[in-house]
Design an enzyme around this catalytic site. Structure first.
Site, mmCIF file in Angstrom:
data_model
loop_
_atom_site.group_PDB
_atom_site.id
_atom_site.type_symbol
_atom_site.label_atom_id
_atom_site.label_comp_id
_atom_site.label_asym_id
_atom_site.label_seq_id
_atom_site.Cartn_x
_atom_site.Cartn_y
_atom_site.Cartn_z
ATOM 1 N N CYS A 115 -35.591 -21.479 -33.352
ATOM 2 C CA CYS A 115 -37.061 -22.272 -32.945
ATOM 3 C C CYS A 115 -38.333 -21.782 -33.670
ATOM 4 O O CYS A 115 -39.324 -22.733 -33.743
ATOM 5 C CB CYS A 115 -37.155 -22.252 -31.404
ATOM 6 S SG CYS A 115 -35.880 -23.372 -30.405
ATOM 7 N N HIS A 261 -43.909 -25.485 -30.571
ATOM 8 C CA HIS A 261 -42.430 -26.122 -30.735
ATOM 9 C C HIS A 261 -41.906 -26.700 -29.380
ATOM 10 O O HIS A 261 -42.195 -26.376 -28.505
ATOM 11 C CB HIS A 261 -41.443 -24.715 -30.887
ATOM 12 C CG HIS A 261 -40.082 -24.804 -30.610
ATOM 13 N ND1 HIS A 261 -39.436 -25.953 -31.090
ATOM 14 C CD2 HIS A 261 -39.452 -24.435 -29.509
ATOM 15 C CE1 HIS A 261 -38.155 -25.848 -30.554
ATOM 16 N NE2 HIS A 261 -37.915 -24.838 -29.925
ATOM 17 N N ASN A 291 -35.282 -31.328 -28.338
ATOM 18 C CA ASN A 291 -35.575 -30.102 -28.893
ATOM 19 C C ASN A 291 -34.825 -29.890 -30.245
ATOM 20 O O ASN A 291 -33.633 -29.694 -30.283
ATOM 21 C CB ASN A 291 -35.148 -28.857 -28.010
ATOM 22 C CG ASN A 291 -35.394 -27.393 -28.601
ATOM 23 O OD1 ASN A 291 -35.636 -27.429 -29.874
ATOM 24 N ND2 ASN A 291 -35.402 -26.677 -27.521
#
Ligand code: ACO
Length: 334
Positions: A115, A261, A291
């Protein structure tokens, strides 16, 4: 020292939209749970045969970024590719991009920071520009995650969160005030097991998986200790942002756009509240894409730019937290 400027942005997501209701075909879940816990309404998942992989999606996003930067693949001096879902165990996807785009035999580097991958990748590219070694670098974040998820009820805590897609930026030597003002990177490897895919790996090579694998061993699927990750994330996100702001004598109120993020809308809202920021200062698009790990920041950044939310001279801040644990931020004068 030279300055670095983002001169082109592009994104690509598969056409196939998977809504929360669609997921009920695979697992015991529901739209309300997913929306309330994560903010996600739908995500894009590649379908077999559509040709989408981390490398090919990265190429599609990169072509758009190059066109917007008014550059061709021959102008690119280096590629930095961030992903946790490369096409091959090795080599990394960066070399595939070099080939598919028809770049010269330039260097291609893969970044494996999940991430935080795009933040690490942009930071890396920035160093090469700042020293004068390269003039134009393609920085890509791309993920094909849907093919590696446990889509049964057993895996629902992870399976509903992740999406596929790619984002890319061209980072070039700046001839004006635009610059990446500072980068801030962190890691804490003692938490590696809290968010991980362990197999295949050195301890469990692919041949073991094929030859004598215990069917109960699911370590080839992502494991995430969700609550634990959440608690760390809500501490580390603000920390990374404040570290970057302090280094530049800025405050949260000076941020024109924060691009976190897209891990979970609840995390972004927590960060916003903690830093007392207004809605218009924060970019959220996890609702549409889920995500997308290393791709989430360049996808969100491209979308923000396309929507006119990111203008030249703006202070743009990125921040991420994820597997590793790793976290960090970039403070950008766009
Ligand atoms: N649908 C319905 N119920 C579910 C689902 C689902 N998809 N998933 C879990 N549940 C159930 C659980 O079984 C549990 O039930 P129980 O109480 O009867 O045992 C209940 O819901 C609560 O589960 P939790 O895991 O405690 O839910 P939580 O509130 O922690 O939310 C989530 C889970 C959304 C994953 C959250 O923990 C989170 O967002 N964590 C951070 C994620 C993140 O930021 N990751 C980093 C980036 S990823 C990367 O780096 C690759």
């Amino acid at each position: 020292m030279y300055k670095s400027k983002i001169t082109g942005l592009g994104k690509y997501v598969p056409d196939n939209i998977v809504t929360n209701n669609d997921l009920t075909k695979y697992m015991d879940t529901n739209d309300q749970w997913i929306r309330e816990r994560t903010g996600i309404e739908e995500r894009r998942w590649a379908v077999p045969g559509d040709g989408n992989t981390a490398a090919t999606m990265g190429v599609k996003a990169a072509k758009i970024a190059l066109e917007r930067a008014n550059l061709t693949p021959k102008d690119i001096d280096f590629i930095v590719f961030a992903t946790l879902s490369p096409d091959y165990y090795f080599p990394g996807s960066g070399v595939q991009v070099q080939d598919m785009l028809g770049c010269d035999t330039i260097g291609a580097l893969d970044v494996r920071n999940q991430c935080s991958g795009f933040i690490y990748a942009l930071t890396t590219a920035d160093q090469f520009i700042k020293t004068g070694m390269y003039k134009n670098i393609l920085v890509i974040g791309s993920e094909l995650q849907s093919t590696g998820l446990d889509l049964s009820t057993r895996g629902r805590g992870v399976g509903v969160i992740f999406g596929d897609g790619a984002g890319a930026v061209v980072l070039s030597r700046s001839d004006d005030d635009s610059d990446i003002l500072s980068n801030h990177l962190h890691s804490e490897g003692k938490y590696a097991s809290e968010l991980t895919v362990k197999v295949p790996g050195g301890e469990n090579p692919p041949n073991k998986l094929v030859e004598n694998w215990d069917p109960e061993d699911l370590t080839y699927y992502p494991y995430m200790n969700g609550n634990y990750v959440f608690k760390h994330a809500v501490t580390r996100f603000p920390e990374a942002i404040m570290e970057g702001l302090k280094a530049n004598n800025l405050t949260p109120q000076d941020i024109d756009l924060l691009i976190p993020h897209q891990a979970n809308l609840r995390i972004s809202q927590f960060v916003q509240k903690r830093l007392r920021m207004k809605d218009e200062q924060i970019m959220n698009n996890i609702q549409k894409y889920g995500n997308t790990t290393a791709a989430s920041i360049p996808i969100a950044m491209t979308e923000a730019w396309e929507q006119g939310r990111m203008k030249r001279g703006d202070i743009v801040v990125t921040a991420a937290f994820g597997s590793g644990f790793t976290w960090g931020s970039n403070i950008i004068k766009f």
